[in-house]
Enzyme design. Structure first.
Site, mmCIF file in Angstrom:
data_model
loop_
_atom_site.group_PDB
_atom_site.id
_atom_site.type_symbol
_atom_site.label_atom_id
_atom_site.label_comp_id
_atom_site.label_asym_id
_atom_site.label_seq_id
_atom_site.Cartn_x
_atom_site.Cartn_y
_atom_site.Cartn_z
ATOM 1 N N HIS D 155 0.838 -1.212 0.000
ATOM 2 C CA HIS D 155 0.000 0.000 0.000
ATOM 3 C C HIS D 155 0.872 1.261 0.000
ATOM 4 O O HIS D 155 0.436 2.297 0.483
ATOM 5 C CB HIS D 155 -0.929 0.057 1.211
ATOM 6 C CG HIS D 155 -1.743 -1.167 1.446
ATOM 7 N ND1 HIS D 155 -3.081 -1.243 1.111
ATOM 8 C CD2 HIS D 155 -1.428 -2.383 1.986
ATOM 9 C CE1 HIS D 155 -3.560 -2.433 1.452
ATOM 10 N NE2 HIS D 155 -2.581 -3.148 1.974
ATOM 11 N N SER D 276 14.561 19.669 -19.056
ATOM 12 C CA SER D 276 13.359 20.456 -19.282
ATOM 13 C C SER D 276 13.692 21.655 -20.142
ATOM 14 O O SER D 276 14.777 22.225 -20.036
ATOM 15 C CB SER D 276 12.818 20.941 -17.933
ATOM 16 O OG SER D 276 12.067 22.118 -18.076
ATOM 17 N N LYS D 282 16.178 20.308 -14.044
ATOM 18 C CA LYS D 282 15.443 19.056 -14.118
ATOM 19 C C LYS D 282 16.234 17.893 -14.702
ATOM 20 O O LYS D 282 17.063 18.066 -15.580
ATOM 21 C CB LYS D 282 14.171 19.233 -14.977
ATOM 22 C CG LYS D 282 13.109 20.096 -14.379
ATOM 23 C CD LYS D 282 12.575 19.619 -13.049
ATOM 24 C CE LYS D 282 11.838 18.309 -13.099
ATOM 25 N NZ LYS D 282 10.527 18.394 -13.709
ATOM 26 N N GLU D 289 8.736 6.845 -17.863
ATOM 27 C CA GLU D 289 7.366 7.338 -18.024
ATOM 28 C C GLU D 289 6.789 6.874 -19.349
ATOM 29 O O GLU D 289 5.636 6.445 -19.426
ATOM 30 C CB GLU D 289 7.356 8.868 -17.934
ATOM 31 C CG GLU D 289 7.793 9.376 -16.565
ATOM 32 C CD GLU D 289 8.048 10.879 -16.588
ATOM 33 O OE1 GLU D 289 7.108 11.631 -16.371
ATOM 34 O OE2 GLU D 289 9.215 11.274 -16.850
#
Lengths: 466, 466, 466, 466
Positions: D155, D276, D282, D289
């Site tokens: 969880h 970025s 970044k 992803e």
């Protein structure tokens, strides 16, 4: 006695009967079926096909059946193949042969079509309300914690500081679009198919517009063949539900992450967590995990009905009976999930300290680049300058803000001592003061506008289905 | 040179670069990307961040890049990771450092978001137009063959006679609802995300409303975090496309059936059929089978994007790059399929003779029941009487109309010799004269109304995206 | 009393409790849960963690609970959040504190994982059996009507004559592949996760192999983290179910078409058709339409669970509770649908006369081309020759067989008078005598082989889950 | 010249032609189509339908066409509607009329069916190999960092300590099941449909078993009607791909989380991250992803083809052409994604320090409960005791291990001073020494077994498709 036995000599196979019967799930349509039949009786009477007495007997009988259902004392018979049969059978018991006149010119095809429209309109209204409560909870949290600053992430990597209130309001607008979609769906569900017969239209001079008005619907279907097999509004609702589910899954993901030990930006209330059967220390965000998981069934329901419709010949085919389970399940899922999520939002506690601890000056790198821009450096060059500074800080293992002015000037002579003003999270926030930006002023404006929308659509939602 | 290299010391893995780059498919956004950048340059100039000269240089450079793309002579570089990088790189070549100012306050996140809105709005307009042409073809067929009578089917079993024109118009209304859904989707796609930065908003005093107006969009996004990862309008379009695909699959199924040797109600033009490599006699409705099959990919695209979005943390995540392929594929599929179906409809020939041969008097059973109703028999009883007559005719292996008056009266004394008037397909048709019914008058009315809608929405579609 | 209350000070929100609880649907696991607990008690005893007496008390208690469920007299408590809690609570009532020892080293995570495996294995066995009955019915029809000739269609256009028995046997092999897939799925479901604890493994010296053997499973899971969140076998079953549903939908489509008035090759038994509430003459193949529609929910269930799993972090997350509804629904759907379809097949009557009437000599065009091939003409040329003959016949509106020898020879001098031998449907059939061809001999061989497979897999299915 | 023009008088609509043609994507089948044709030519020769010379001419011609494709100099013609037409057209150019004999008894239906089988078998082999490389990388990481301890989560909340190597090996087994599923799928794809003609079987005495053997396939299809429209193996592969995608999405989720600033358990190599355009600091895990997002299209492809198949009449229908795009896309997606993920795994660096910092003694709560169990307390009671201790520690805001012995004994007199031995993460790990547990010994055993499996299936994968 079935509705259709006359030309049959044999009897139905028992397994087939169980397979075919829908009463076990479509009894939920009882109230709207009675509503539709009541209106149809009035239409028949206006058209001279029922006497005033017959109409009154039918209305009284239907009223009684409605109570029997509402009070959970309707006695089903084994021959009740669906809710329509059950009600007609019971009406016949109550008022005799006049009940048999109610089906004049009407088919189960247009009957079930109108029942589904009415039931859907009610469900949309309920979903509207649940969503509005969730939206109100989001606004409340935003207002209560208007100026808490947290790291904003893209790609789950720290990006720029944002207001907690701005973050939580981002979900308001997702649900606001869902409201708009539901509203559009309701408009399309509010076109009355009753009076279309089995497929060819009603042979008696029924006033369809009056019938639609009686049912609170805004128009009549323009083509009977289309009307009896149109399930577009149901698929459209299932799509709205799937997208709501997707939004809820994203909210759940954020909340699970932000309440996990890696972040601790939020503490969920115990009332919405559960423990472990094995590990005594656990407190699990089951409410949110289930919410995230529910998106699966909502998408599954949508796919299921689209697949049912694919390649179906025109007019009514029994395949369409498979519209009910996904619809009922989607409505139940939303009715169950939305209040839980609302409860989670209402009771959760933001942890400003943890947010603060996670603010790193590298989040201000873009502000340093903007400093250069304001001193005339093209942004793309500024970006490279600051990129090299970030790398330097990383190699020295110090925060970006701890580099010396000399370090800064070595990369670009434009830097002056006032660059240190840029190392302020508050300033970074307040600079984003365009509409939709994260500046406190902009967020306050956003909240005001959100409240207006909330007030608006609740009104309009109601009007759309009445 | 990438847009983001400054802080990186190593280089990108070659397979990773291919995996990550999107130029191979997102070059299709070139025109809208240039449109967005042009408007953004104006906004920067109005905010004092570009001089008039810089702005003009940027506009001229963009103009030239647009021509290079339009004339297919844009030279891509290996470092062009996406269309945005490619255009910025080329602009720098053309006008020098001023190009680097165009990214001031702008992120690829809000840039790609606005590009997609603009591209989607154009695609919706094109889909609108293709649908309208198909709808016009349906109306033409209905008008040309207004009074052909064919058996109407439910459950693919003969039900009641209907007009061919009524049947074909039923599809008009499905597509009409699709038009309305597209229109609603366009409304939601017309909200401008530009000015949202990476996630926190634009730090410079950009006039976002003016920017939106320049781009022909009707509003600005109210929350920057939501704006950069909102793909709702794309999913909504994919849903619209999937439902259009489902409607097309039903039309295709009807046409395949009705042109098959079991029916022969329609003859498809050779131009839309193909032959077999083995069997010399074949003429296959490939166009319609492919159309039916295309619903699969359209539903698959919808599911794909919903799945991508499920459980995604808020703001931009690279997963969202997976929005483009399904969108492009759905648009291409509709652009390819709709004109073919329009061609099929325009050129197909209804076969009145075959329809006539398929009319059996059992299709009038309901009319016989209605005869009893008109003589006071409750419909449910009338239904059973006629059911028994149908069974009798079947056992005698004669048409229903060939039973004697005595046979009729044996089942119900209400029958008189005028029952034979009910054995007229024309009369059965003309009795369904409610709105949406199959009577010629009602269908004519339907066609008139359809033409008005067609004229209306073409206007409104245009206005919605301008 | 929950299983996990110790560290909680507040109480659970009521809506949250209803949302979270799964007893309303997971009670169906009672028998396998008891089976799993029984085996686990033995394992604990063998490891010295339970005395012989304690173990016997537990077994006796479990036995009694099993009867209570089986005889429908198990009394649920409001605190029974799931079937595992309910049984543990009841066991404590029955045998006292020894019940509390049953959870030693076990977590609900590995408990529910093994329950699902056991339940799935049983369900696969039942599906195997239902499929086998359907396959037997297909074989019966094929054998009874071994030599009926019907037109074979591709693209729903007449292609070549085939045996009715060959057509119906084509479905046998689809289901045969389904059997094989189910068998493979059972193999993977037969790996025992019990002994994995919550995620890290069991800290006590449990003999996992013996435990698996007690449960009739063939191996133990090799990694505890994977074991507690592995739902692959359930998704795999849902895939098998979706593909079975797709096969059933194709069979249903064929049967609906072939029993429709355009074909009449089959008459469905009244027991599997229903009538219309409006049209007295109707006899609708509802059983088959519902069957076709059920494919939608089966595909929806698959999509739903895949979506649940997408992007889930490793180990157990509560999202996984969403595995049960789609699994239960898929199993119920198959258990309900398969026997109905079997009944339809068993009782339907092929109509040889109608098939015969639909045989047109253009179905033999390929045989005419083959005639040329046998006389040395390359097939591609022969195809064009016969194509022109077909066009000629069509223009003259005569059957292909009615063209004169002169007509034939005008297109190719190779034709001689013996070409008329090719105009025999029987001959066309008997020529396709390769394995898998439609010649009677080949079909008889196919049937023999099918019977062997049927006998085989019933044996192996049983062995795989025992 | 098309393959089927003879009986057509008109010509094909230009848009229809583009819609219908598949050469733009099915050219990828060129090698397997040539392989299939070569084997068929041999079969025809063996059956006396080609002379030795004709056969040799065909083989030589095919050989040349193969080179033309391989060297990218095959010249397509506008009339090449698909790869089969293109190759037959070119063969005719090269060797004259003998080419026309190659289609003797063969239809595009069985031709494309066998092509797809062969292409699929190759693709499965490639997927096998890519998966095996990923599995090897997982094993490498596990071996290199065999004894790093990290918090295990359920969880997303801390649960129990586990070995990093145990966690990463959990993915090995998911992919191992994928390998098994692919292997089963290959078995079913290895049944040769060639020799089924258009639908009825081959009328010439082709030796189908020899033909299958020539193509390296293990059996022949038992029913020609089924054979030409069976796409089960393709759907099954798409399912395997969707499940692989789901597993990859879970791995990606774990890696994104564990490399995020909230965890920092892992550092991804720069080669697999990107920057970025706006924020200089970044470093985004785009590779992961995108991998997570790719699961969407893989599931979408599966749904798409299932939907295409739903309700399709038996035998070949052109809808089936829609099988290719999803298959090609799924194969390409896996071929692109798997090596990138392998690269990510190979290059990432575990951060033992960060893992260590995240170890909290509440992770040992279950071990404390186990202490009581070992002293005779039923687990359920022990769980409650420790739950109260956890709550106490939380209220005092101290780690669980910092409570005094007195605190412990206040909750249960069973505690003695040796309870402190239980506060060892190493001990907690080493106690889970059952098969599949996280003890170092068990993990070492697991790795050994994994290596054996890897070696095994690579052998078997190869044999299955050869």
């Amino acid at each position: 006695m079935t509705l259709w036995g006359g030309r049959f000599s044999g009897s139905t196979d028992e397994r087939m009967k169980r397979f075919n019967d829908s009463f076990s799930f479509d009894w939920r349509l009882y109230a709207v079926d009675i509503q539709g039949s009541g209106a149809y009786a009035s239409a028949l009477q206006r058209a001279g096909l029922l006497t005033e007495d017959e109409q009154q007997a039918i209305h009284a009988g239907l009223e009684q059946i409605l109570s029997e259902f509402a009070e959970d004392r309707f006695a089903a018979h084994p021959t009740d193949e669906d809710i329509h049969t059950a009600i007609e059978r019971r009406l016949t018991e109550l008022i005799g042969p006049a009940a048999g006149k109610l089906h004049t010119g009407r088919s189960r095809n247009d009957q079930v079509a109108v029942d589904l429209c009415l039931w859907l309109l009610e469900s949309i209204q309920r979903t509207h309300d649940h969503l509005a409560e969730l939206q109100a909870a989001l606004i409340d949290q935003a207002e209560t914690h208007i100026s808490l600053i947290m790291p904003g992430y893209t790609h789950l990597q720290p990006a720029q500081p944002v207001l907690f209130s701005h973050w939580i309001m981002s979900y308001f607008w997702m649900f606001q679009r869902d409201q708009a979609r539901l509203h559009d769906c309701a408009r399309r569900a509010s076109v009355c198919p009753l009076g279309s017969g089995a497929l060819a239209g009603n042979p008696f001079p029924i006033d369809r517009e009056a019938l639609a008005a009686d049912l609170g619907m805004s128009a009549v279907t323009p083509n009977s063949i289309d009307a009896v097999s149109n399930r577009d509004h149901i698929v459209e609702f299932l799509f709205c539900a799937a997208l709501i589910g997707t939004h809820l899954s994203r909210l759940a993901e954020d909340l699970i992450l932000f309440s996990s030990p890696g972040y601790r930006f939020l503490q969920l209330d115990e009332a919405y967590t559960t423990g472990s059967s094995l590990m005594p220390q656990k407190r699990n965000p089951d409410s949110l995990e289930l919410t995230r998981g529910k998106s699966g069934r909502l998408i599954g329901n949508l796919v299921g009905l689209l697949t049912v419709l694919k390649g179906l010949p025109s007019t009514y085919n029994k395949d369409l009976q498979e519209d009910k389970d996904p619809l009922f399940d989607a409505v139940d899922t939303l009715n169950m999930t939305l209040p839980v999520v609302t409860g989670v939002i209402e009771t959760m506690l933001p942890n400003g300290e943890a947010m603060n601890a996670a603010l790193d000056t590298s989040l201000l790198a873009t502000d340093i680049a903007d400093y250069l821009v304001e001193h005339g450096v093209p942004f793309r060059d500024a970006h490279h300058v600051v990129g090299r500074l970030v790398m330097q800080a990383e190699q020295k293992q110090v925060p970006l803000a701890s580099l010396s002015l000399g370090d800064f000037q070595a990369e670009s002579p434009v830097f002056a001592s006032d660059v240190e003003d840029s190392f302020s999270f508050e300033r970074a926030i307040s600079r984003k003061n365009v509409p939709g930006g994260t500046a406190t002023e902009a967020v306050n404006h956003q909240i005001t506008s959100a409240k207006e929308r909330l007030a608006d659509h609740q009104g309009s939602a109601r009007s759309s289905s009445e």
